[in-house]
Design a protein around this motif. Sequence first.
Motif, short mmCIF file in Angstrom:
data_model
loop_
_atom_site.label_atom_id
_atom_site.label_comp_id
_atom_site.label_asym_id
_atom_site.label_seq_id
_atom_site.Cartn_x
_atom_site.Cartn_y
_atom_site.Cartn_z
N ASN A 81 0.86 -1.31 -0.01
CA ASN A 81 0.09 -0.11 -0.06
C ASN A 81 0.79 1.18 -0.10
O ASN A 81 1.37 1.79 0.91
N TYR A 84 0.41 7.82 -2.85
CA TYR A 84 0.71 8.53 -3.85
C TYR A 84 0.52 9.85 -3.59
O TYR A 84 -0.61 10.55 -3.23
N LEU A 94 -4.31 3.65 -1.64
CA LEU A 94 -5.38 3.32 -2.41
C LEU A 94 -6.08 1.73 -1.75
O LEU A 94 -7.15 1.41 -2.19
N TYR A 123 -11.61 -3.49 -7.46
CA TYR A 123 -10.33 -2.58 -8.08
C TYR A 123 -9.49 -3.33 -8.69
O TYR A 123 -8.81 -4.42 -8.13
N LEU A 125 -5.54 -1.95 -9.76
CA LEU A 125 -4.49 -0.67 -9.60
C LEU A 125 -3.39 -1.23 -10.34
O LEU A 125 -2.54 -2.30 -10.04
N CYS A 127 0.64 0.65 -11.09
CA CYS A 127 1.42 1.74 -10.78
C CYS A 127 2.61 1.57 -11.20
O CYS A 127 3.11 0.19 -11.59
N ILE A 138 0.66 6.64 -10.24
CA ILE A 138 -0.74 5.76 -10.50
C ILE A 138 -0.61 5.56 -12.16
O ILE A 138 -0.64 6.89 -12.65
N TYR A 141 -6.14 3.01 -12.19
CA TYR A 141 -6.91 2.81 -11.08
C TYR A 141 -8.48 2.72 -11.38
O TYR A 141 -8.89 3.60 -12.03
N LYS A 142 -8.75 1.36 -11.45
CA LYS A 142 -10.27 1.51 -12.11
C LYS A 142 -11.01 0.42 -11.25
O LYS A 142 -10.51 -0.60 -10.48
N LYS A 143 -12.46 0.66 -11.37
CA LYS A 143 -13.45 -0.19 -10.74
C LYS A 143 -13.44 -1.69 -11.81
O LYS A 143 -13.55 -1.05 -12.83
#
Length: 144
Positions: A81, A84, A94, A123, A125, A127, A138, A141-143
Amino acid sequence: MASICGVDCCSECNRRKECGGCVETNGRPFGGKCVAANCIKSGGLEEFARVKETLIEEINGLGIENLQVEDLNLLNGFYINLEYLLANGQSVKLLEDKNIYWGNQIEIPGSDRCFGIAADENYLLVCEYGCGGSEPKIILYKKR
């Protein structure tokens, strides 16, 4: 401690006391949620394998240059984790430290940076970061 998915998480974890154990917490180590335990509880090892393969295909289908994932690991949120820096100057994390995610680190060819992948049921991610997680950015980052 035993795990629902069969992965020997405990032998490499220095936070075993905080974890509570996978089986003992019904797949909620650290009080969070585990993507592997959720898959296996809902559909067994077949569901675990199917979800993992589907996510690999989803990541590889993003069209991000030099990003090719061959496998995903189970990673503790507290380990991956990163913080950012947003365009408005604020910093944000995030992920949830207490959750276990699908993830991997992919070296970027010709660079001293890596892609970091983290995903759960909701989600995805992607990066990019330097040595030891430095200067993370990032990429996506998307649903899901």
